[in-house]
Write a protein that holds these residues in place. Structure first.
Motif, PDB file in Angstrom:
ATOM      1  N   ILE A   1       0.860  -1.189   0.000  1.00  0.00           N
ATOM      2  CA  ILE A   1       0.000   0.000   0.000  1.00  0.00           C
ATOM      3  C   ILE A   1       0.896   1.237   0.000  1.00  0.00           C
ATOM      4  O   ILE A   1       1.893   1.285   0.722  1.00  0.00           O
ATOM      5  CB  ILE A   1      -0.926   0.037   1.228  1.00  0.00           C
ATOM      6  CG1 ILE A   1      -1.984  -1.065   1.141  1.00  0.00           C
ATOM      7  CG2 ILE A   1      -1.622   1.382   1.345  1.00  0.00           C
ATOM      8  CD1 ILE A   1      -2.977  -1.048   2.278  1.00  0.00           C
ATOM      9  N   ALA A   2       0.539   2.222  -0.802  1.00  0.00           N
ATOM     10  CA  ALA A   2       1.262   3.499  -0.810  1.00  0.00           C
ATOM     11  C   ALA A   2       0.249   4.630  -0.806  1.00  0.00           C
ATOM     12  O   ALA A   2      -0.771   4.567  -1.498  1.00  0.00           O
ATOM     13  CB  ALA A   2       2.161   3.606  -2.035  1.00  0.00           C
ATOM     14  N   CYS A   3       0.494   5.642   0.020  1.00  0.00           N
ATOM     15  CA  CYS A   3      -0.368   6.829   0.018  1.00  0.00           C
ATOM     16  C   CYS A   3       0.504   8.056  -0.237  1.00  0.00           C
ATOM     17  O   CYS A   3       1.658   8.119   0.189  1.00  0.00           O
ATOM     18  CB  CYS A   3      -1.140   6.960   1.328  1.00  0.00           C
ATOM     19  SG  CYS A   3      -0.132   7.033   2.807  1.00  0.00           S
ATOM     20  N   SER A   4      -0.069   9.016  -0.947  1.00  0.00           N
ATOM     21  CA  SER A   4       0.693  10.203  -1.331  1.00  0.00           C
ATOM     22  C   SER A   4      -0.158  11.453  -1.183  1.00  0.00           C
ATOM     23  O   SER A   4      -1.269  11.524  -1.722  1.00  0.00           O
ATOM     24  CB  SER A   4       1.162  10.062  -2.786  1.00  0.00           C
ATOM     25  OG  SER A   4       1.848  11.217  -3.217  1.00  0.00           O
ATOM     26  N   GLY A   5       0.352  12.412  -0.418  1.00  0.00           N
ATOM     27  CA  GLY A   5      -0.288  13.717  -0.295  1.00  0.00           C
ATOM     28  C   GLY A   5      -1.657  13.702   0.341  1.00  0.00           C
ATOM     29  O   GLY A   5      -2.495  14.566   0.043  1.00  0.00           O
ATOM     30  N   LEU A   6      -1.921  12.764   1.256  1.00  0.00           N
ATOM     31  CA  LEU A   6      -3.247  12.684   1.880  1.00  0.00           C
ATOM     32  C   LEU A   6      -3.478  13.862   2.818  1.00  0.00           C
ATOM     33  O   LEU A   6      -2.589  14.260   3.574  1.00  0.00           O
ATOM     34  CB  LEU A   6      -3.393  11.386   2.668  1.00  0.00           C
ATOM     35  CG  LEU A   6      -3.292  10.058   1.923  1.00  0.00           C
ATOM     36  CD1 LEU A   6      -3.564   8.910   2.875  1.00  0.00           C
ATOM     37  CD2 LEU A   6      -4.240  10.011   0.739  1.00  0.00           C
TER      38      LEU A   6
ATOM     39  N   ASP B   1      -9.525  14.215   1.659  1.00  0.00           N
ATOM     40  CA  ASP B   1      -9.904  15.430   0.929  1.00  0.00           C
ATOM     41  C   ASP B   1      -9.021  15.597  -0.301  1.00  0.00           C
ATOM     42  O   ASP B   1      -9.491  16.006  -1.362  1.00  0.00           O
ATOM     43  CB  ASP B   1      -9.779  16.658   1.847  1.00  0.00           C
ATOM     44  CG  ASP B   1     -10.769  16.611   2.994  1.00  0.00           C
ATOM     45  OD1 ASP B   1     -11.839  15.991   2.820  1.00  0.00           O
ATOM     46  OD2 ASP B   1     -10.468  17.166   4.066  1.00  0.00           O
ATOM     47  N   THR B   2      -7.735  15.310  -0.153  1.00  0.00           N
ATOM     48  CA  THR B   2      -6.798  15.347  -1.276  1.00  0.00           C
ATOM     49  C   THR B   2      -5.846  14.164  -1.143  1.00  0.00           C
ATOM     50  O   THR B   2      -5.748  13.547  -0.084  1.00  0.00           O
ATOM     51  CB  THR B   2      -5.974  16.651  -1.296  1.00  0.00           C
ATOM     52  OG1 THR B   2      -5.184  16.723  -0.088  1.00  0.00           O
ATOM     53  CG2 THR B   2      -6.860  17.870  -1.379  1.00  0.00           C
ATOM     54  N   GLY B   3      -5.135  13.865  -2.218  1.00  0.00           N
ATOM     55  CA  GLY B   3      -4.153  12.795  -2.192  1.00  0.00           C
ATOM     56  C   GLY B   3      -4.676  11.514  -2.820  1.00  0.00           C
ATOM     57  O   GLY B   3      -5.839  11.422  -3.228  1.00  0.00           O
ATOM     58  N   SER B   4      -3.798  10.535  -2.889  1.00  0.00           N
ATOM     59  CA  SER B   4      -4.151   9.279  -3.546  1.00  0.00           C
ATOM     60  C   SER B   4      -3.593   8.091  -2.777  1.00  0.00           C
ATOM     61  O   SER B   4      -2.622   8.215  -2.027  1.00  0.00           O
ATOM     62  CB  SER B   4      -3.591   9.259  -4.977  1.00  0.00           C
ATOM     63  OG  SER B   4      -2.169   9.343  -4.943  1.00  0.00           O
ATOM     64  N   ILE B   5      -4.235   6.924  -2.984  1.00  0.00           N
ATOM     65  CA  ILE B   5      -3.808   5.674  -2.349  1.00  0.00           C
ATOM     66  C   ILE B   5      -3.693   4.612  -3.429  1.00  0.00           C
ATOM     67  O   ILE B   5      -4.580   4.478  -4.277  1.00  0.00           O
ATOM     68  CB  ILE B   5      -4.812   5.211  -1.279  1.00  0.00           C
ATOM     69  CG1 ILE B   5      -4.960   6.270  -0.197  1.00  0.00           C
ATOM     70  CG2 ILE B   5      -4.354   3.896  -0.648  1.00  0.00           C
ATOM     71  CD1 ILE B   5      -6.054   5.956   0.791  1.00  0.00           C
TER      72      ILE B   5
END
Length: 650
Positions: free
Chosen positions: A3-8, A55-59
């Motif tokens: 799993i990777a999350c970016s800019g959440l 609200d913002t970001g991606s997974i």
């Protein structure tokens, strides 16, 4: 990568929980997610598993990956028995079982070639069933349930009839049986006793997949995590190691941030002095404008405030009680309409003593507490509370009794009166972390840990000289646990605490009272009975370091000229050594194959014994068998690893 999350980022109204959160959960890594109450840890977990949206970001979640999630509160229905609900974690096995049953019916109702076709399909499915551990799955489920404190009788009871804490344990057992690619746990130790916490530590230390968990238990974090992600100051920061390493690295980070901020402040002051000095000098106009633009572009370096990391609470001074605060003499304890739970209890607690009541769930800790408090009468013997003893009792049901529609201040004043004795209500709430506008927040909007803090504030705000706390750290964040620990350490009265938090016990009490097997036993050696974590397992690296081929080293040291007599002699010697080394390697492979076969046979025998429901009626025998099974599995896994390396070397 699992799993990777970016800019959440996530906000609630004008309140920012976190922003620009970026990290990866790597395969095989065990990560602890830490942070204060209300900073958004649970919200972040829900976003990761797909329950909530940022609200913002991606997974990024790879296709086909299985994610298992244990929340703090369960909402699902439990129609079956404990064992049936846990076995739902082995859906792939249950699916094969259904196929086998259908094929068995087909075999009865077919003849000739159709019967042969069904028989062939039955053989394929049966092979899959056996390969995937179908015959051992129920034994494994019962082993896990036994480790989490269930008796054999409990395993066959309807799960919906059991308390929320036991339902949470069953949900955890189902996840452990399922073995998802990513296991996400939100405060998994909240409903466990010390025995079960120690057992869970061992299971998670050997967890082969990705693990992300929230916990306030320092010992648990240290035992399980190899990485820490802290949610603080609206973002996340990663640290390598367990809790001890995290504390050191965080202090270093704060010190470095403070040093950079101080250096920036000096540079800013110097630049502002230059601007002020030469603002009206034409020959310096270009330089002044350049420095003004530099200041405008300069981003202030944030420095975490110490006040954000630690709260402060002091108990009001209680009146002096009699020397003997609690005197229990030859008491048999149990509920009026039930059997005796704890026999022949003799316990004297003197003024100023601090004791921890420990033992497995169901052993009778709550019965002892309620008998001391007079909520249930003893069946024989006596319980005497000394003179001038004022009691405050904190129990988990007090959190559930909070009025969710009121604000923090309204709920607090309703519970303790318009004003606590000789204290300002807002001052007390501030010492428990409710400062400024926080007292105007609805109780229903608080996190689980914030509600626990509010309930503790209501319990502890007035002066008492006997404090009885039942699992006070459940849902608390680490700073709040520190507050409680510091306050109990200097509290002048008498303390009786029930807790599975070994760090809290170790640092606040001098005596343990253990409830086990219907008996109450007093221990003054806290370290021995709290720090009984099993020894570390040998690491893979240490195994690999001892399995390198000796022939490589010998061959590397052969020096000769090509084509010479020395060359021929050296080559023959090297070939002879290589053949000898190969024979030794072959023997090593065969030796390890025999050991692996023997070790797996031992594991199979233990699993056969664990499949017998009667073993769970004898708790000591069950725990001994589970420990032996775990040890045998670890030995077998280690031997398989050695065999694989031996084959590779060969």
């Amino acid at each position: 990568m699992v799993i990777a999350c970016s800019g959440l980022s996530k906000e609630f109204g004008s309140r920012v929980l976190f922003k620009d959160v970026t990290f990866r959960l790597q395969p095989g890594k065990r990560v602890a997610l830490l942070g204060g109450n209300g900073v958004g840890k649970t919200t972040l977990l829900e976003i990761l598993v797909g329950i909530g949206e940022p609200d913002t970001g991606s997974i990024t979640r790879p296709k086909g990956s299985r994610i298992g999630y244990l929340p703090q509160e369960l909402l699902e229905e439990w129609p079956g028995s404990v064992i049936e609900e846990v076995l739902r974690g082995a859906d792939h096995i249950l699916s094969l079982t259904d196929k086998l049953r259908k094929l068995e019916i087909e075999m009865v109702n077919t003849t000739g070639k159709a019967h042969d076709d069904v028989l062939e399909r039955y053989g394929i499915v049966q092979s899959q069933f056996e390969t995937q551990g179908g015959y051992q799955v129920e034994a494994e489920a019962r082993r896990i349930l036994g480790g989490l404190g269930f008796t054999s009788a409990d395993m066959d009871r309807p799960l919906k009839e059991m308390s929320g804490g036991w339902q949470m344990r069953a949900a955890l057992a189902r996840l452990l049986l399922e073995e998802p690619d990513v296991l996400i746990l939100d405060e998994p130790t909240n409903h466990l006793d010390v025995d079960s916490v120690l057992w869970l530590e061992e299971q998670l230390r050997a967890w082969p997949h990705s693990l992300l968990f929230v916990s306030h238990d320092r010992d648990f974090i240290d035992a399980v995590a190899d990485k820490v992600i802290e949610v603080a100051w609206n973002t996340t920061t990663e640290y390598t190691g367990g809790f001890a390493e995290f504390v050191v690295q965080r202090e270093e980070r704060i010190a470095m941030a403070a040093a950079r901020a101080a250096n920036q402040a000096r540079q800013r002051a110097h630049t502002e002095q230059f601007i002020e000095r030469f603002r009206y000098k034409a020959t310096k106009a270009r330089q002044v404008q350049s420095r003004i633009k530099t200041l405008q572009r300069l981003e202030e370096i944030p420095v975490p405030k110490v006040a954000e990391l630690k709260l402060a609470f002091g108990f009001p001074e209680p009146r002096r009680s009699s020397r003997v605060v609690i005197d229990v003499a030859s008491a048999d304890m149990g509920y009026p309409d039930g059997d005796v739970v704890v026999h022949d209890v003799n316990l004297v607690v003197e003024r100023g003593q601090k004791l921890a009541l420990i033992g497995p769930n169901g052993a009778g800790k709550s019965t002892v507490l309620k008998s001391i408090l007079g909520e249930i009468p003893v069946k024989s013997g006596s319980v005497t509370i000394g003179s001038n003893v004022d009691v405050a009792y904190f129990a988990q049901h007090q959190v559930d009794a909070l009025d969710l529609s009121l604000t923090v201040e309204q709920e607090f004043r309703k519970a303790v009166g318009a004003q606590p004795k000789n204290r300002n209500a807002r001052t007390v709430l501030g010492s428990f972390g409710f400062r400024g506008d926080a007292v105007d927040r609805r109780v229903g909007d608080l996190s689980g840990g914030e509600r626990t803090r509010l309930a503790l504030a209501e319990t502890m705000c007035n002066p008492v000289n006997l404090l009885i706390l039942d699992e006070p750290t459940n849902h608390l964040d680490l700073p709040s646990c520190d507050v409680l620990e510091d306050a109990l350490s200097v509290y002048p009265g008498t303390v009786l605490i029930v807790s599975h938090d070994r760090h809290l016990i170790r640092n606040t009490v001098e005596t343990l009272v253990e409830v086990r097997d219907g008996q109450l036993k007093r221990h003054d050696d806290v370290e021995e009975h709290v720090l009984n974590r099993p020894a570390e397992r040998p690491t893979q690296s240490s195994t690999k370091a001892n399995t390198s081929s000796p022939s490589k080293t010998k061959l590397a040291n052969v020096q000769h000229k090509p084509g010479s007599a020395a060359d021929t002699k050296a080559r023959k010697r090297a070939e002879a050594e290589a053949r000898q080394s190969a024979r030794q390697a072959q023997k090593n492979v065969e030796r390890l194959e025999r050991k692996v076969t023997q070790a797996e046979a031992v594991v199979t025998e233990f699993e056969r014994q664990l499949a017998d429901p009667e073993i769970y009626d004898d708790k000591k025998a069950m725990q001994s068998l589970i420990a032996a099974h775990d040890k045998a599995k670890a030995l077998a896994a280690n031997l398989v690893s050695q065999w694989e390396e031996a084959v590779s070397a060969l």
